[in-house]
Design a protein around this motif. Sequence first.
Motif, PDB file in Angstrom:
ATOM      1  N   THR A  63      30.647  42.329  43.092  1.00 22.46           N
ATOM      2  CA  THR A  63      30.560  42.037  41.811  1.00 22.46           C
ATOM      3  C   THR A  63      31.765  41.036  40.757  1.00 22.46           C
ATOM      4  N   TYR A  64      33.385  41.156  41.741  1.00 23.98           N
ATOM      5  CA  TYR A  64      35.034  40.405  41.276  1.00 23.98           C
ATOM      6  C   TYR A  64      34.331  40.469  39.474  1.00 23.98           C
ATOM      7  N   ILE A  85      46.968  41.126  33.319  1.00 24.12           N
ATOM      8  CA  ILE A  85      46.272  41.058  34.144  1.00 24.12           C
ATOM      9  C   ILE A  85      45.394  40.307  34.586  1.00 24.12           C
ATOM     10  N   GLU A  86      44.853  39.439  33.540  1.00 19.84           N
ATOM     11  CA  GLU A  86      44.141  38.352  33.476  1.00 19.84           C
ATOM     12  C   GLU A  86      44.538  36.874  33.427  1.00 19.84           C
ATOM     13  N   ASP A  87      46.334  37.124  33.496  1.00 21.22           N
ATOM     14  CA  ASP A  87      46.911  36.206  35.122  1.00 21.22           C
ATOM     15  C   ASP A  87      46.442  36.887  36.511  1.00 21.22           C
ATOM     16  N   LYS A  92      42.790  35.051  41.367  1.00 15.44           N
ATOM     17  CA  LYS A  92      41.942  36.153  42.860  1.00 15.44           C
ATOM     18  C   LYS A  92      40.453  35.543  42.327  1.00 15.44           C
ATOM     19  N   ASN A  93      39.488  34.938  41.567  1.00 18.80           N
ATOM     20  CA  ASN A  93      38.781  34.678  40.855  1.00 18.80           C
ATOM     21  C   ASN A  93      38.170  36.026  40.559  1.00 18.80           C
ATOM     22  N   TYR A  94      38.731  36.877  39.861  1.00 14.79           N
ATOM     23  CA  TYR A  94      38.166  37.583  38.910  1.00 14.79           C
ATOM     24  C   TYR A  94      37.613  37.902  37.775  1.00 14.79           C
ATOM     25  N   GLN A 302      51.440  43.211  34.999  1.00 17.05           N
ATOM     26  CA  GLN A 302      51.728  42.376  36.802  1.00 17.05           C
ATOM     27  C   GLN A 302      51.016  43.350  37.559  1.00 17.05           C
ATOM     28  N   LYS A 303      51.818  44.667  37.881  1.00 17.60           N
ATOM     29  CA  LYS A 303      51.985  45.056  39.203  1.00 17.60           C
ATOM     30  C   LYS A 303      51.012  45.926  39.702  1.00 17.60           C
ATOM     31  N   ALA A 304      50.454  46.849  38.115  1.00 16.86           N
ATOM     32  CA  ALA A 304      48.718  47.301  38.329  1.00 16.86           C
ATOM     33  C   ALA A 304      47.869  46.678  38.718  1.00 16.86           C
ATOM     34  N   ALA A 305      47.780  45.590  38.296  1.00 11.03           N
ATOM     35  CA  ALA A 305      46.922  44.930  38.426  1.00 11.03           C
ATOM     36  C   ALA A 305      47.079  43.813  39.774  1.00 11.03           C
ATOM     37  N   ASN A 306      48.111  43.605  40.812  1.00 13.23           N
ATOM     38  CA  ASN A 306      48.282  43.521  42.145  1.00 13.23           C
ATOM     39  C   ASN A 306      48.015  44.947  43.321  1.00 13.23           C
ATOM     40  N   ILE A 307      48.558  45.818  42.254  1.00 14.95           N
ATOM     41  CA  ILE A 307      47.702  46.739  43.395  1.00 14.95           C
ATOM     42  C   ILE A 307      46.495  47.147  43.605  1.00 14.95           C
ATOM     43  N   LEU A 308      45.767  47.130  42.831  1.00 17.49           N
ATOM     44  CA  LEU A 308      44.150  47.144  42.485  1.00 17.49           C
ATOM     45  C   LEU A 308      43.598  46.608  43.362  1.00 17.49           C
ATOM     46  N   LEU A 309      43.984  44.511  42.989  1.00 18.44           N
ATOM     47  CA  LEU A 309      43.233  43.951  43.506  1.00 18.44           C
ATOM     48  C   LEU A 309      43.874  44.015  45.619  1.00 18.44           C
ATOM     49  N   ASP A 310      44.899  44.774  46.251  1.00 18.74           N
ATOM     50  CA  ASP A 310      45.194  45.543  46.872  1.00 18.74           C
ATOM     51  C   ASP A 310      43.902  46.148  47.455  1.00 18.74           C
ATOM     52  N   LEU A 311      43.962  46.703  46.762  1.00 18.17           N
ATOM     53  CA  LEU A 311      43.011  48.078  46.735  1.00 18.17           C
ATOM     54  C   LEU A 311      41.913  47.897  47.208  1.00 18.17           C
ATOM     55  N   MET A 312      41.186  46.852  46.668  1.00 11.95           N
ATOM     56  CA  MET A 312      39.555  46.160  46.293  1.00 11.95           C
ATOM     57  C   MET A 312      39.827  45.503  47.669  1.00 11.95           C
ATOM     58  N   ALA A 313      40.980  44.737  48.230  1.00 12.15           N
ATOM     59  CA  ALA A 313      40.630  43.571  49.310  1.00 12.15           C
ATOM     60  C   ALA A 313      40.901  44.748  50.391  1.00 12.15           C
ATOM     61  N   ASN A 314      42.028  45.849  50.491  1.00 16.16           N
ATOM     62  CA  ASN A 314      41.410  46.473  52.227  1.00 16.16           C
ATOM     63  C   ASN A 314      41.079  47.749  51.687  1.00 16.16           C
ATOM     64  N   PRO A 315      39.855  48.516  51.597  1.00 16.01           N
ATOM     65  CA  PRO A 315      39.419  49.570  51.173  1.00 16.01           C
ATOM     66  C   PRO A 315      39.334  50.524  52.807  1.00 16.01           C
ATOM     67  N   ASN A 316      39.890  50.944  52.166  1.00 14.10           N
ATOM     68  CA  ASN A 316      40.108  52.182  53.596  1.00 14.10           C
ATOM     69  C   ASN A 316      40.702  53.812  52.707  1.00 14.10           C
ATOM     70  N   PRO A 317      39.685  53.866  52.183  1.00 17.62           N
ATOM     71  CA  PRO A 317      40.332  55.280  51.108  1.00 17.62           C
ATOM     72  C   PRO A 317      40.559  56.634  51.847  1.00 17.62           C
ATOM     73  N   GLU A 318      40.127  56.642  53.247  1.00 19.00           N
ATOM     74  CA  GLU A 318      40.202  58.392  53.902  1.00 19.00           C
ATOM     75  C   GLU A 318      42.230  57.975  54.347  1.00 19.00           C
ATOM     76  N   ASN A 319      42.450  56.769  54.496  1.00 16.69           N
ATOM     77  CA  ASN A 319      43.680  57.399  55.277  1.00 16.69           C
ATOM     78  C   ASN A 319      44.625  56.004  54.351  1.00 16.69           C
ATOM     79  N   GLN A 320      44.242  56.468  52.655  1.00 20.04           N
ATOM     80  CA  GLN A 320      45.309  55.431  51.912  1.00 20.04           C
ATOM     81  C   GLN A 320      46.369  56.236  51.408  1.00 20.04           C
ATOM     82  N   ALA A 321      47.721  56.102  51.246  1.00 19.31           N
ATOM     83  CA  ALA A 321      48.772  56.192  51.044  1.00 19.31           C
ATOM     84  C   ALA A 321      48.766  55.418  49.172  1.00 19.31           C
ATOM     85  N   PHE A 322      49.322  56.606  48.389  1.00 17.42           N
ATOM     86  CA  PHE A 322      48.667  56.318  47.462  1.00 17.42           C
ATOM     87  C   PHE A 322      50.267  55.908  46.392  1.00 17.42           C
TER      88      PHE A 322
END
Length: 338
Positions: A63-64, A85-87, A92-94, A302-322
Amino acid sequence: MQSKPTTIKEIAKILKISPSSVSRGLHDHPSIGAVTREKIKQLAKSLSYQPNNAAILFQKGKTYTIGVILPELSEHFFSTAISAIEDEALKKNYTVIFAQSHDNYEQEVKLVEKMKNQRVDGLLVSISKDTSNFDHFEKLNTFNIPVVFFDRIPPFKNVHYVACSLETATVKALNYLLKKGHRSIGMINGPATLFASEERKDGYIQAISFNRLKFDPSLIVNCDLTEKGTIEAANEFLNHKRKPTAIVAFNDYVALFLIKYFKKLNVINDFDIVSYANLPIISYIDNSPIASVEQYPYLQGQKAANILLDLMANPNPENQAFFNTIVESDLIVNEVNK
């Protein structure tokens, strides 16, 4: 009366072709001839056709949109974090959807459910002061909705989070007061449920122990962060057998409640006050805190938003580091009250 939006089916009916052919023609698919493509586009334009973006995004499984849940939008800290966060989302057009828990656990649970039903692609959260159960966030794993916490975070490391180094910040604050000659220092801490309260307490104990002073647990008083709770904590210090000469307040808002009460009692000059968050307004008020911890809300957001954007762009929950990111704090001394 405004007519209903034109659909692909209506365009197809007029041109006597299939809806799928209209769709392919609008997207310049090579299977549709150039003449037919032009007819489709001209008719769509004359009928003011607009694509159903919601349906398109639903087909893509995205849904972006990013959801953000925080305690109070009116707090300068969170409004600054939201700007960051908005910036980052815009790059990324979210689209960003905001909601306030008003520091209420039940409200937070409802909002998480609403964000899930809204089909957000990810969630950024600063938890309420009452949150001690995190089941409502864990349920999002089933729907592959990543969550990144910031500022107020859960008390464990198997989550994604961005936070300020509050333990280190508290050590800096205590050392500053000790260098000024204070030996009895009180702390108005937040609710025990908040991990941030525990960090402040640990920093307090660390600084006291390092300076070879005896730790007195009665000099740390928890409160609910309201004005009433702050006054109750202040009265404990005023009646304490080791009445403190300095007080570390949980944040600038608690410090302002404290200053207001002490001014009313005409004892404001008996205490040095240090706080957290470094609101711009504190440098302009009388009897303001002599120092405040800068927690860099824009950088956290800023850092929280970028982490989330990376997680959404590269979803791999099983092998994902925190991702556990710590933003270093600074103690900002109020020049007027140095």
